[in-house]
Scaffold this motif. Structure first.
Motif, PDB file in Angstrom:
ATOM      1  N   GLN A 118      44.748  42.461  38.800  1.00  0.00           N
ATOM      2  CA  GLN A 118      45.748  41.734  38.025  1.00  0.00           C
ATOM      3  C   GLN A 118      45.790  40.252  38.393  1.00  0.00           C
ATOM      4  N   MET A 119      45.557  39.956  39.666  1.00  0.00           N
ATOM      5  CA  MET A 119      45.727  38.591  40.153  1.00  0.00           C
ATOM      6  C   MET A 119      44.795  37.608  39.451  1.00  0.00           C
ATOM      7  N   ARG A 120      43.628  38.116  39.044  1.00  0.00           N
ATOM      8  CA  ARG A 120      42.677  37.306  38.270  1.00  0.00           C
ATOM      9  C   ARG A 120      41.856  38.277  37.424  1.00  0.00           C
ATOM     10  N   PRO A 121      42.263  38.536  36.193  1.00  0.00           N
ATOM     11  CA  PRO A 121      41.660  39.621  35.401  1.00  0.00           C
ATOM     12  C   PRO A 121      40.208  39.384  34.994  1.00  0.00           C
ATOM     13  N   CYS A 122      39.752  38.143  34.944  1.00  0.00           N
ATOM     14  CA  CYS A 122      38.391  37.852  34.483  1.00  0.00           C
ATOM     15  C   CYS A 122      37.486  37.486  35.671  1.00  0.00           C
ATOM     16  N   PRO A 123      36.291  38.073  35.694  1.00  0.00           N
ATOM     17  CA  PRO A 123      35.763  39.065  34.763  1.00  0.00           C
ATOM     18  C   PRO A 123      36.357  40.439  35.047  1.00  0.00           C
ATOM     19  N   PRO A 124      36.431  41.312  34.012  1.00  0.00           N
ATOM     20  CA  PRO A 124      36.954  42.656  34.271  1.00  0.00           C
ATOM     21  C   PRO A 124      36.061  43.399  35.254  1.00  0.00           C
ATOM     22  N   PRO A 125      36.634  44.240  36.098  1.00  0.00           N
ATOM     23  CA  PRO A 125      35.849  44.904  37.143  1.00  0.00           C
ATOM     24  C   PRO A 125      34.923  45.980  36.576  1.00  0.00           C
ATOM     25  N   THR A 126      33.929  46.323  37.368  1.00  0.00           N
ATOM     26  CA  THR A 126      33.019  47.417  37.048  1.00  0.00           C
ATOM     27  C   THR A 126      33.004  48.391  38.220  1.00  0.00           C
ATOM     28  N   PRO A 127      32.777  49.688  37.948  1.00  0.00           N
ATOM     29  CA  PRO A 127      32.774  50.671  39.049  1.00  0.00           C
ATOM     30  C   PRO A 127      31.708  50.371  40.102  1.00  0.00           C
ATOM     31  N   GLU A 128      30.581  49.827  39.671  1.00  0.00           N
ATOM     32  CA  GLU A 128      29.458  49.620  40.580  1.00  0.00           C
ATOM     33  C   GLU A 128      29.732  48.540  41.614  1.00  0.00           C
ATOM     34  N   THR A 129      30.563  47.561  41.278  1.00  0.00           N
ATOM     35  CA  THR A 129      30.730  46.401  42.162  1.00  0.00           C
ATOM     36  C   THR A 129      32.140  46.229  42.697  1.00  0.00           C
ATOM     37  N   GLU A 130      33.075  47.106  42.306  1.00  0.00           N
ATOM     38  CA  GLU A 130      34.469  46.786  42.639  1.00  0.00           C
ATOM     39  C   GLU A 130      34.768  46.895  44.127  1.00  0.00           C
ATOM     40  N   GLN A 131      34.055  47.733  44.875  1.00  0.00           N
ATOM     41  CA  GLN A 131      34.338  47.848  46.305  1.00  0.00           C
ATOM     42  C   GLN A 131      34.065  46.540  47.044  1.00  0.00           C
ATOM     43  N   THR A 132      33.130  45.758  46.543  1.00  0.00           N
ATOM     44  CA  THR A 132      32.811  44.479  47.170  1.00  0.00           C
ATOM     45  C   THR A 132      33.263  43.300  46.308  1.00  0.00           C
ATOM     46  N   ASP A 133      34.046  43.558  45.305  1.00  0.00           N
ATOM     47  CA  ASP A 133      34.562  42.499  44.443  1.00  0.00           C
ATOM     48  C   ASP A 133      35.343  41.500  45.305  1.00  0.00           C
ATOM     49  N   PRO A 134      35.034  40.206  45.211  1.00  0.00           N
ATOM     50  CA  PRO A 134      35.729  39.223  46.055  1.00  0.00           C
ATOM     51  C   PRO A 134      37.246  39.269  45.910  1.00  0.00           C
ATOM     52  N   ARG A 135      37.744  39.628  44.732  1.00  0.00           N
ATOM     53  CA  ARG A 135      39.191  39.725  44.536  1.00  0.00           C
ATOM     54  C   ARG A 135      39.770  40.852  45.387  1.00  0.00           C
ATOM     55  N   ARG A 136      39.063  41.969  45.418  1.00  0.00           N
ATOM     56  CA  ARG A 136      39.531  43.112  46.206  1.00  0.00           C
ATOM     57  C   ARG A 136      39.433  42.813  47.701  1.00  0.00           C
ATOM     58  N   VAL A 137      38.327  42.203  48.110  1.00  0.00           N
ATOM     59  CA  VAL A 137      38.140  41.861  49.522  1.00  0.00           C
ATOM     60  C   VAL A 137      39.247  40.920  49.987  1.00  0.00           C
ATOM     61  N   GLN A 138      39.562  39.905  49.180  1.00  0.00           N
ATOM     62  CA  GLN A 138      40.609  38.957  49.537  1.00  0.00           C
ATOM     63  C   GLN A 138      41.968  39.631  49.598  1.00  0.00           C
ATOM     64  N   PHE A 139      42.236  40.532  48.659  1.00  0.00           N
ATOM     65  CA  PHE A 139      43.511  41.243  48.609  1.00  0.00           C
ATOM     66  C   PHE A 139      43.707  42.074  49.874  1.00  0.00           C
TER      67      PHE A 139
END
Length: 371
Positions: A118-139
């Motif tokens: 939610q904090m930054r919706p773009c680009p929308p997440p994908t299952p393959e990359t979300e575990q290392t998504d920088p938004r998730r890591v920062q959160f």
């Protein structure tokens, strides 16, 4: 004397300059932004040191709006993305909404509205990359700094569905409970959020466009203020409403809010905060009861906090039976493991009294005698 905070027009211009984009998209967000900034100017007791983060958050909401519209322009197929449900967990805060949402979020048949996306919706997440998504890591990194006091107050699961604070913030029609803006909240409680929740659906479709499934799970106690507006955007929505003694709810929530608000410039008036929250939540429940008189009763399942605490496993089964969804043995085991790990007091004890916020149990129950 010059105003302390920027104008809506100034913030919008800064967002345009930052992104090179100009389309903020549909909805009536400008009014909310103006009212919010005016209330901050008039009501705020914040330390000046908090201003960059607060105003930076508003600016990021505007940047997010611009990026959402740019994404839609480049990916028009998002308009056709399906949104099933949702199941919406709401009620007074501190009634088990988070625990119930965290448990249901363990079921992969639900698509959760996660805080980090939610904090930054773009680009929308994908299952393959979300575990290392920088938004998730920062959160996750930011949550590592949560104090033991806060951990005792509030359970945190990074991939569980969370309050749609950031999505509603992008529409500048969220309740903004972590800011001292009572004039804004007076306006917000009576505002028409029909356009807001249409925009909410627009962001939800974008977030779900590359990340199945499409059966959404929402959780937000503040939804109770505007149930019919939410229903207008999501005609198939079903509500699980949680309940608890208001004499427990009000001081507990006031304690939580006073902990997560940015620091004041001087001493914060905790009695004034307690009175405002007591009135705010009461009005929200009045709105919910009034709206429920017009919404078919079969859209609601009521769960009391004592039931959830005394029989969490039976309560989960009742929710699944009501929804008509399968509770697989594997998911049930996972939920039971979560329940065992997060029993009451597992992360510390949240200590508070009504009196420290200028309230009393008797007075709160009197205020809520309609409920």
């Amino acid at each position: 004397m010059a105003p302390r905070y920027p104008s809506a027009e100034q913030l919008m211009a800064e967002a345009v300059e930052q992104t090179g984009l100009s389309d903020f998209g549909p909805g009536d967000f400008r009014e909310g932004l103006v009212v919010l900034l005016d209330s901050l100017e008039k009501d705020s007791d914040l330390s000046p040191a908090a201003d960059p983060a607060v105003i930076g958050g508003f600016r990021q909401n505007l940047v997010n709006r611009l990026e959402v519209e740019a994404w839609y322009a480049e990916h028009p197929e998002v308009e056709d993305v399906a949104v099933r449900g949702p199941v919406d967990i709401t009620g007074l805060p501190r009634t088990g909404t988070t625990a119930l949402a965290d448990m249901l979020s363990l079921d992969p048949q639900f698509r959760c509205l996660r805080g980090w996306e939610q904090m930054r919706p773009c680009p929308p997440p994908t299952p393959e990359t979300e575990q290392t998504d920088p938004r998730r890591v920062q959160f996750v990194k930011e949550r590592e700094h949560d104090s033991p006091e806060y951990r005792a107050m509030h359970i945190f699961e990074v991939d569980a569905t969370m309050e749609d604070t950031f999505v509603l913030g992008m529409a500048f029609h969220g309740q903004q409970m972590v800011l001292p803006v009572p004039t804004y909240r007076d306006w917000w409680r009576e505002a028409d959020l029909t356009q807001t929740y249409q925009y909410h659906r627009r962001v939800v479709k974008l977030l779900g466009s590359r990340r199945p499934p499409d059966l959404w799970l929402f959780k937000a106690p503040h939804h109770k203020f505007h149930l019919e507006a939410l229903l207008s955007a999501y005609p198939d929505i079903r509500f699980v409403m949680t309940h608890r003694d208001p004499a427990k709810v009000v001081p507990s929530y006031t304690s939580l809010v006073s902990t997560i608000m940015p620091p004041p410039d001087g001493e914060r008036d905790l009695a004034a905060l307690g009175r405002e929250i007591c009135d705010h939540l009461r009005i929200g429940m009045e709105h919910a009861i009034e709206a429920r008189s017009r919404i078919p009763a079969d859209r609601f399942l009521d769960i009391h906090h004592r039931e959830l605490v005394a029989d969490p496993r039976g309560t989960i089964r009742r929710v699944y039976d009501w929804l008509g969804l399968e509770l697989t043995p594997q998911v049930e085991r996972t939920i039971h493991e979560w329940q065992d790990a997060n029993r009451v007091g597992a992360h510390g004890v949240h200590r508070y009294t009504a009196e420290q916020f200028g309230l009393s149990a008797a007075q709160i129950r009197s205020d809520y005698d309609f409920y």
